[in-house]
Scaffold this active site. Structure first.
Site, short mmCIF file in Angstrom:
data_model
loop_
_atom_site.label_atom_id
_atom_site.label_comp_id
_atom_site.label_asym_id
_atom_site.label_seq_id
_atom_site.Cartn_x
_atom_site.Cartn_y
_atom_site.Cartn_z
CE1 TYR A 29 113.48 10.59 -9.36
CE2 TYR A 29 115.45 9.78 -8.28
CZ TYR A 29 114.85 10.44 -9.33
OH TYR A 29 115.62 10.96 -10.33
CG HIS B 59 122.57 10.74 -12.29
ND1 HIS B 59 122.11 11.09 -11.04
CD2 HIS B 59 121.47 10.35 -12.98
CE1 HIS B 59 120.79 10.93 -10.98
NE2 HIS B 59 120.39 10.47 -12.16
CE1 TYR C 42 124.83 28.07 -10.55
CE2 TYR C 42 127.00 27.09 -10.33
CZ TYR C 42 126.19 28.11 -10.77
OH TYR C 42 126.73 29.18 -11.44
CD GLU D 54 118.92 23.37 -10.05
OE1 GLU D 54 118.56 23.24 -8.87
OE2 GLU D 54 120.11 23.59 -10.37
CD GLN E 257 120.73 7.84 -16.62
OE1 GLN E 257 121.49 8.74 -16.27
NE2 GLN E 257 119.58 7.62 -16.03
#
Length: 396
Positions: free
Chosen positions: A284, A175, A273, A263, A112
């Site tokens: 998962y 991520h 958070y 979110e 990613q």
């Protein structure tokens, strides 16, 4: 519980302020930005409206290579990052690439990671022609998110310098987060992901997100040259959309949960958070029952609640824009979020600092494309980047 460290002073005002398991795992990673499929869900307290039919979506002519971030130049041409490491200038009508910009810093294009977000300096039109890039870079121990800036002169970036680096580097290619947004006071936010460091089991690592001494899973705030960088908020998993309400310092952020639990957060200084201790998502390796039994946590006491979230499946929100244009006057003050797994565009209606409703835009949903970024254009319409290399104009 560790708290975020205070942000260093930026200005006087801020000073005071098995196979089955592998299959499920693959589905979860897809929701985080790698694959496709799936649909959006609602949360326990907010119903989704039927898809809105009052807009049209036009796929423009240019074809790009894994576009990720978009910014409009003063002449209405578009700067677009391509995840492989190139920055291109696209004609204002979206018909073709005019130029490939030289001087882009070296990126790690794996998983990613790659060349991710792009933003213009708030004073770009006044001669401060700085362009800011968020990307993944290599370093001791692995890779991490970084931000560099350079002056755009013709088709080249000059005086390029890295102004911020995530620490520590992590041996992972997922991520990165990597969204950047400017405040009205011209300092900037950088939303950095947790780099896949935290397992989805509701417990925290000593060197993970809840450690206030690193920049893993944090929103950072800094001056335009990178000075004064410090933790603004923590407890974030994989931020994929960030926008500031024009004329304010109010930051809204979307981020990916594990299975479900995506979110939308209104980010405030010093707030936590919850990740990885709190999430409405499931691990998962869990099945997805219709009740909340598989959720990592439903008790968010002591942490800041999301303003809305998607369950039981992930919509994988990506790109976020606060709409203030004239094209859809009835939509002013709404948020628009793309979706990767959901392959849609969400209109999110705000009531003050809360969400009153949300709906999908039918014309975009019918394209069945993974939406990577959302920006308001200078013409008052919305522009979307898709993972298959297209720019979509949403107008009427």
């Amino acid at each position: 519980m560790p708290k975020p460290v205070p942000t260093p002073s930026l200005d006087r005002s801020f000073l005071h302020v098995g196979i089955a398991l592998l299959g499920v795992l693959a589905l979860g990673i897809a929701a985080c930005g790698g694959g496709g499929g799936g649909g959006g869900g609602g949360n326990d307290t907010l119903s989704s409206s039927p898809p809105n039919t009052s807009a049209r979506a036009t796929v423009l002519g240019v074809t790009l290579d894994r576009p990720w971030g978009l910014a409009f130049l003063p002449d209405r041409r578009m700067l677009v990052t391509q995840r492989g490491g190139s920055l291109v200038i696209v004609r204002g009508d979206g018909s073709a690439v005019d130029a490939t910009v030289s001087g882009v810093p070296a990126v790690v294009s794996a998983g990613q990671g790659g060349l991710l977000d792009v933003a213009l300096d708030p004073d770009f039109s006044s001669g401060e022609n700085w362009v800011y890039l968020a990307y993944s870079e290599a370093g001791a121990g692995g890779s991490g998110t970084a931000v560099a800036r350079g002056r755009l002169v013709g088709g080249a970036l000059q005086n390029v310098a890295v102004i911020w680096r995530q620490a520590p580097k992590v041996a992972s290619d997922i991520h990165f987060g990597a969204r950047i947004a400017f405040r009205a006071d011209k300092s900037l936010y950088v939303a950095a992901g947790e780099r896949g460091l935290e397992s989805n089991n509701g417990s925290a690592r000593a060197d993970g997100v809840q450690n206030s001494g690193n920049s893993i899973g944090k929103v950072m705030r800094m001056n335009r040259d990178g000075s004064g960088a410090g933790v603004y908020s923590t407890g974030h998993r994989n931020p994929q959309g960030a926008t500031v309400v024009p004329g304010t310092n109010d930051l809204w952020l979307t981020e990916h949960g594990p299975q479900g639990g995506d979110e939308l957060n209104r980010v405030t200084q010093g707030a936590n958070y919850g990740w990885p201790l709190r999430s409405y998502g499931c691990n998962y390796n869990d099945s997805l029952p219709k009740d909340e039994a598989c959720r990592i946590s439903v008790d968010h006491s002591g942490y800041t609640e999301p303003k809305t979230y998607w369950v039981p499946t992930s919509t994988a929100p990506a790109g976020l824009a606060y709409y203030s244009g004239d094209g859809f006057s009835e939509w002013r003050g709404n948020l628009f979020s793309g979706a990767l797994s959901g392959a849609t565009l969400w209109r999110i209606v705000l009531s003050g600092d809360n969400v009153s409703s949300r709906e999908e835009i039918a014309a975009v949903k019918s394209l069945r494309k993974r939406i990577r970024d959302v920006r308001q254009g200078p013409d008052g319409w919305l522009y979307l980047l898709t993972d298959d290399g297209k720019i979509v104009k949403v107008d009427r």
